[in-house]
Design a protein around this motif. Structure first.
Motif, PDB file in Angstrom:
ATOM      1  N   ILE A  19      -3.220   7.020  -2.598  1.00 31.89           N
ATOM      2  CA  ILE A  19      -3.983   6.014  -1.857  1.00 31.89           C
ATOM      3  C   ILE A  19      -4.896   5.230  -2.798  1.00 31.89           C
ATOM      4  CG2 ILE A  19      -5.809   5.739  -0.113  1.00 31.89           C
ATOM      5  CD1 ILE A  19      -4.430   7.829   1.550  1.00 31.89           C
ATOM      6  N   LEU A  73      -2.900   5.135   5.256  1.00 32.86           N
ATOM      7  CA  LEU A  73      -2.097   4.046   4.689  1.00 32.86           C
ATOM      8  C   LEU A  73      -1.882   2.931   5.711  1.00 32.86           C
ATOM      9  CD1 LEU A  73       0.607   5.982   2.627  1.00 32.86           C
ATOM     10  CD2 LEU A  73      -1.245   4.560   1.728  1.00 32.86           C
ATOM     11  N   CYS A 105       0.820  -1.217   0.000  1.00 32.98           N
ATOM     12  CA  CYS A 105       0.000   0.000   0.000  1.00 32.98           C
ATOM     13  C   CYS A 105       0.856   1.270   0.000  1.00 32.98           C
ATOM     14  CB  CYS A 105      -0.962   0.011   1.185  1.00 32.98           C
ATOM     15  SG  CYS A 105      -0.171   0.199   2.788  1.00 32.98           S
TER      16      CYS A 105
END
Length: 578
Positions: A514, A483, A452
Motif C-alpha cells: 500500500i 486499496l 493503486c
C-alpha cells in the motif's frame, strides 16, 4: 419547545397537503350532514307509526329507504376521509424524514461527535413512525368529531333548549377529566420517547462492538446494562399507557350519566306533551352523536400526545445549528496545494484551549508528516483544514485564499482523504470507487484501480467491478478494502492528500504494498500524513511534532534525530528493540 409550538409546527406540515386536506374537509362535512340527517328522519318515522289507524306505510318505507341511502353515503364519505387523512399522515411523515435527512447533511461534525448515533437514528425512524401513527389515528377523528359536535349541538338546541343544555354542560366535565389525565400522560410519553432513543443508542453501540464485547467477555455486563435501560423504558411505557387508558372511560362515565338524565327528562316532557316520542328518539340519538366524538377524541389523545413528544424530538434536531455558510464565496480554480495556518487557536471545550496561536507554512507539493502522542492535536489539525470544525481565532489559507471565503464543497473537493476506517458503503465495487466522482468513465475507474494495485484482485471477484460488497461478506481483507478507498481518492485527482493512520490496521507485508500505492498517489501533490509508525515517514519533506495542540518541533527526519528532542525519543522508543 412547548407542546403548543410543537403542535403548530406539525399543523404547518399537515397543511402542505392542501388538496388532500380540502378534500377531507369537504367529505367530512358530507359525512357529518348524513350522520345528522338520519336521526331526524327516524324520529319522523316513529311519530308516523304511533297512530296505528293512520299509519302511512308508503311514507315509512320511503323514509327507511332515504335513511339507508343516507347511511350508505355516510359510510362512503367516511372511507374517503380516512383514505385522504392517511395520505396526509404519510405525506407529513415523508416530509419530516426528508427534512431530517437534509438536515443531517448540513450538521457540523461536532453534532455527530457529541450525539449517540442510535439516538439520532431513533428520531429518524421510530419517532417519525410514532408521529405518523398519531396523525393516522387523530386527523380523521378530530375532523369528523368536531364537526359532529357542532352540528349535533345546533340541532339539539332547535329541538329543546333545556335538554340541550343538560347534554352541553356535560362537555366541560368530559374535557377537564380528559385534560387532567393528558397532562400526566404527556410527561410520561416524553420520558418514554427519550428512553427509547437512549435504548436504541445503546443497542446500536453494542451491535457494532460485538468483537470487543466478546474479546473482553463483556456479554453479561452489557446484558445487565441493557436490562436496566429496558426496565426503565418498560416502566415509562406502562405509566404512559396507564394514564392514556383513563381519558376514554372517564368521559364515557360523564356522557352516560348525561344520557340517562336526558332520557328521564325527555320521558317527563313526553308525558307533559311538550315533546313527541319521535322527537325524544331523535334527541337521544343526537345526544349520543354529541357525546361519541368526545369518547373518540379522548381515545386518540394518548397517541397524539406520544406523536407530539416524538415530533418535539425531531424538531429539536431540525433546530440544531447547521454549518455556517461562507459569504462572498471565492473559488479555487487551479489548485496547487499551498497551505498556511495563521495564528490559529482552537478548543473543543471553551474553557480548555487545545491549539494556541499556531503558525505554519506548507509549500505546494511537499510531503508533511504529523506525529505526536494521542491527544496531541494531530487529527484536530486536519479537522480544521477541512472545516469539520471552525477555528476559534486566526485563519487558514489554501493557495492564498481563506478557507472561510470558500464554499465547503469547493474546499473539500481539493482534498483526498484515506483514513484508518475504510469507509466502504453498500453497493458495488464500482459504486464505491466512484463515490467522489460518480460521472467517471469505466476506463478512468480501471486506471485508478490499476494505479493503486487493486485491479488484479477486483478482476478475480465473481462479477468484477459490478460485484456487490454485501455478497462478499467479510471475504475482503483489510488491505483490499484500503486499496479500494485509495482508488476512490485517486479517481478524484485532488491537489492535497490526507493520510490519517491509513495503514495502522494492516499487516507489514500489505503495508509495503500500500505504501507503493501511496507513493504513486502523492507524486506532485501536497500531502499530510498522520502516522504512529515513524518508519513510514522518514522521507517526508517536513515532520511536525505536536504536543498539547502546539508544534513543538519541525524539520526533516535526520534534523529531528540530530536535535535529540521529542521526535528522537519517540523514534528510539519504537526501534530500541531492533
Amino acid at each position: 419547545m412547548n407542546q403548543k409550538d410543537t403542535l403548530k409546527r406539525v399543523l404547518d406540515l399537515v397543511t402542505k397537503s392542501k388538496v388532500l386536506l380540502f378534500t377531507s374537509i369537504c367529505f367530512t362535512l358530507l359525512t357529518v350532514l348524513a350522520n345528522l340527517f338520519g336521526p331526524l328522519l327516524i324520529g319522523k318515522a316513529i311519530d308516523n307509526m304511533l297512530g296505528f289507524n293512520s299509519v302511512n306505510f308508503k311514507m315509512i318505507l320511503r323514509i327507511l329507504m332515504i335513511v339507508s341511502l343516507i347511511y350508505i353515503l355516510h359510510a362512503i364519505s367516511l372511507w374517503i376521509v380516512t383514505v385522504c387523512t392517511n395520505k396526509i399522515a404519510y405525506h407529513t411523515t415523508n416530509l419530516l424524514r426528508k427534512r431530517l435527512f437534509d438536515k443531517l447533511n448540513t450538521l457540523p461534525l461536532k453534532f455527530y461527535d457529541s450525539t449517540l448515533h442510535g439516538d439520532t437514528m431513533s428520531r429518524f425512524i421510530n419517532d417519525a413512525d410514532i408521529v405518523s401513527d398519531g396523525l393516522l389515528q387523530s386527523i380523521s377523528v378530530l375532523l369528523t368529531g368536531i364537526a359532529t359536535i357542532i352540528g349535533a349541538a345546533i340541532l339539539m338546541f332547535r329541538m329543546h333548549v333545556f335538554m340541550a343544555l343538560i347534554v352541553i354542560l356535560s362537555a366541560p366535565l368530559s374535557y377537564y377529566a380528559a385534560r387532567f389525565v393528558s397532562i400526566k400522560s404527556k410527561i410520561s410519553f416524553k420520558a418514554q420517547a427519550a428512553l427509547l432513543g437512549k435504548l436504541n443508542g445503546y443497542a446500536e453501540e453494542m451491535i457494532s462492538s460485538q468483537k470487543v464485547i466478546k474479546a473482553f467477555c463483556y456479554e453479561d455486563k452489557s446484558m445487565q446494562c441493557f436490562k436496566t435501560l429496558n426496565s426503565e423504558l418498560y416502566e415509562a411505557g406502562v405509566k404512559a399507557q396507564f394514564y392514556s387508558s383513563l381519558p376514554n372511560p372517564s368521559t364515557r362515565v360523564v356522557n352516560n350519566i348525561a344520557y340517562g338524565v336526558v332520557g328521564v327528562v325527555g320521558s317527563l316532557l313526553a308525558i307533559d306533551g311538550s315533546l313527541s316520542i319521535g322527537n325524544i328518539s331523535s334527541f337521544l340519538l343526537y345526544a349520543n352523536l354529541f357525546s361519541k366524538p368526545f369518547n373518540e377524541i379522548t381515545g386518540v389523545i394518548p397517541g397524539l400526545q406520544s406523536a407530539l413528544a416524538s415530533a418535539a424530538r425531531i424538531f429539536s434536531l431540525l433546530d440544531e445549528k447547521c454549518e455556517t455558510p461562507a459569504q462572498d464565496l471565492s473559488v479555487i480554480s487551479n489548485p496547487i496545494g499551498e497551505i498556511d495556518f495563521k495564528n490559529v487557536s482552537f478548543s473543543y471545550d471553551p474553557h480548555k484551549t487545545l491549539i494556541n496561536s499556531l503558525n505554519l507554512h506548507v509549500k505546494a507539493g511537499s510531503k508533511v508528516a504529523i506525529v505526536g502522542s494521542t491527544g496531541a492535536g494531530k487529527t484536530t489539525l486536519i479537522n480544521l483544514l477541512l472545516r469539520f470544525y471552525d477555528v476559534t481565532s486566526g485563519d487558514i489559507m489554501v493557495d492564498g485564499m481563506s478557507i472561510y471565503k470558500l464554499s465547503r464543497e469547493n474546499l473539500r473537493k481539493n482534498f483526498g482523504m484515506v483514513l484508518q476506517d475504510t469507509w466502504l458503503f453498500k453497493g458495488t465495487i464500482k459504486e464505491n470507487i466512484t463515490y467522489g466522482n460518480p460521472d467517471a468513465k469505466d476506463a478512468q475507474i480501471i486506471e485508478a484501480a490499476k494505479s493503486c494495485g487493486a485491479h488484479s484482485f477486483i478482476k478475480r471477484l465473481p462479477k468484477g467491478y459490478d460485484t456487490t460488497l454485501s455478497d462478499l461478506g467479510d471475504s475482503l481483507s483489510a488491505g483490499q478494502k484500503q486499496l479500494l478507498t485509495i482508488a476512490r481518492v485517486m479517481l478524484t485527482k485532488p491537489s492535497i492528500l490526507i493520510l490519517d493512520e491509513a495503514t495502522s490496521n494492516i499487516d507489514t507485508i500489505t503495508e509495503l504494498h500500500i505504501q507503493k500505492a501511496f507513493t504513486k498517489m502523492m507524486q506532485g501533490k501536497t500531502s499530510f500524513i498522520i502516522a504512529h509508525r515513524l518508519s513510514t515517514i522518514k522521507d517526508a519533506d517536513l515532520i511536525l511534532v505536536m504536543d498539547k495542540g502546539n508544534v513543538v518541533e519541525s524539520g526533516t527526519h535526520l534534523q529531528l534525530l540530530d536535535a535529540k528532542g521529542t521526535y528522537a525519543r519517540l523514534y528510539d522508543s519504537q526501534f530500541a528493540s531492533h
